[in-house]
Design a protein around this motif. Sequence first.
Motif, short mmCIF file in Angstrom:
data_model
loop_
_atom_site.label_atom_id
_atom_site.label_comp_id
_atom_site.label_asym_id
_atom_site.label_seq_id
_atom_site.Cartn_x
_atom_site.Cartn_y
_atom_site.Cartn_z
N PHE A 117 0.84 -1.20 0.00
CA PHE A 117 0.00 0.00 0.00
C PHE A 117 0.87 1.25 0.00
N ASN A 118 1.90 1.28 0.81
CA ASN A 118 2.80 2.43 0.86
C ASN A 118 3.61 2.58 -0.42
N ARG A 119 4.04 1.47 -1.00
CA ARG A 119 4.85 1.51 -2.22
C ARG A 119 4.03 2.10 -3.38
N GLN A 177 -9.22 26.70 -1.64
CA GLN A 177 -10.53 26.05 -1.58
C GLN A 177 -10.69 25.05 -2.72
N VAL A 178 -10.20 25.40 -3.90
CA VAL A 178 -10.27 24.48 -5.04
C VAL A 178 -9.42 23.25 -4.76
N SER A 179 -8.24 23.45 -4.19
CA SER A 179 -7.37 22.33 -3.84
C SER A 179 -8.06 21.41 -2.84
N GLU A 180 -8.72 21.97 -1.85
CA GLU A 180 -9.43 21.16 -0.86
C GLU A 180 -10.56 20.36 -1.51
N LYS A 181 -11.26 20.96 -2.45
CA LYS A 181 -12.33 20.24 -3.16
C LYS A 181 -11.75 19.11 -4.00
N PHE A 182 -10.61 19.36 -4.63
CA PHE A 182 -9.93 18.33 -5.41
C PHE A 182 -9.56 17.14 -4.51
N TRP A 183 -8.97 17.44 -3.36
CA TRP A 183 -8.58 16.38 -2.42
C TRP A 183 -9.81 15.68 -1.84
N ASP A 184 -10.91 16.39 -1.68
CA ASP A 184 -12.14 15.75 -1.21
C ASP A 184 -12.61 14.69 -2.20
N LEU A 185 -12.47 14.97 -3.50
CA LEU A 185 -12.81 13.95 -4.50
C LEU A 185 -11.93 12.72 -4.37
N VAL A 186 -10.64 12.96 -4.14
CA VAL A 186 -9.71 11.85 -3.96
C VAL A 186 -10.12 11.02 -2.75
N ARG A 187 -10.42 11.69 -1.65
CA ARG A 187 -10.78 10.99 -0.41
C ARG A 187 -12.13 10.28 -0.50
N GLN A 188 -13.02 10.77 -1.36
CA GLN A 188 -14.29 10.07 -1.55
C GLN A 188 -14.06 8.70 -2.16
N GLU A 189 -13.13 8.62 -3.08
CA GLU A 189 -12.86 7.34 -3.74
C GLU A 189 -11.88 6.48 -2.95
N PHE A 190 -10.88 7.11 -2.35
CA PHE A 190 -9.85 6.38 -1.60
C PHE A 190 -9.79 6.93 -0.18
N GLU A 191 -10.65 6.45 0.67
CA GLU A 191 -10.74 7.01 2.02
C GLU A 191 -9.50 6.76 2.87
N ASP A 221 -4.91 9.06 3.15
CA ASP A 221 -4.10 9.77 4.13
C ASP A 221 -3.22 8.83 4.95
N MET A 222 -3.41 7.53 4.80
CA MET A 222 -2.61 6.55 5.52
C MET A 222 -1.34 6.15 4.76
N VAL A 223 -1.17 6.66 3.55
CA VAL A 223 0.03 6.33 2.76
C VAL A 223 1.25 6.86 3.51
N GLU A 270 2.76 5.85 -2.64
CA GLU A 270 3.71 6.94 -2.85
C GLU A 270 3.66 7.44 -4.29
N ARG A 271 3.58 6.51 -5.23
CA ARG A 271 3.48 6.91 -6.65
C ARG A 271 2.17 7.64 -6.90
N VAL A 272 1.09 7.15 -6.31
CA VAL A 272 -0.22 7.78 -6.47
C VAL A 272 -0.20 9.19 -5.86
N MET A 273 0.37 9.34 -4.69
CA MET A 273 0.44 10.65 -4.05
C MET A 273 1.23 11.64 -4.89
N ASP A 274 2.32 11.18 -5.51
CA ASP A 274 3.10 12.05 -6.39
C ASP A 274 2.25 12.54 -7.56
N VAL A 275 1.48 11.65 -8.14
CA VAL A 275 0.61 12.01 -9.27
C VAL A 275 -0.46 12.99 -8.81
N ILE A 276 -1.09 12.72 -7.67
CA ILE A 276 -2.16 13.58 -7.17
C ILE A 276 -1.61 14.98 -6.86
#
Length: 100
Positions: A42-44, A75-89, A92-94, A47-53
């Motif tokens: 998951f961490n491996r 605010q736009v950045s927060e909304k973008f990250w909210d979309l990420v967190r909706q799909e991958f809750e 933040d544990m990476v 990390e690649r996913v976080m770099d892309v995001i």
Amino acid sequence: MAEAKYKKFYKLMKEKEQTLFVEFGQIHQAYHNNPQANQAEFNRVGERVMDVIRDWDRRLCSAMGKTVYGQYSQQVSEKFWDLVRQEFEQIDMVGVKIEK
């Protein structure tokens, strides 16, 4: 009504990096079911996913941050990250290490 820019960027990011996000989706589900057994993978992949995001978040907000809309870009950045967190809750544990 036109789709919000952060939603367009999110969809475009997922299309451009489809194989990475499919791989992460699978390990994300495995990590959700058993964090300790799947932590290293998951961490491996995470990390690649976080770099892309982060890269796509910068693309979305970089031009806005230098203008009078600097506060709006956060605010736009927060909304973008909210979309990420909706799909991958668990996103933040990476990088977090779980002790046994």
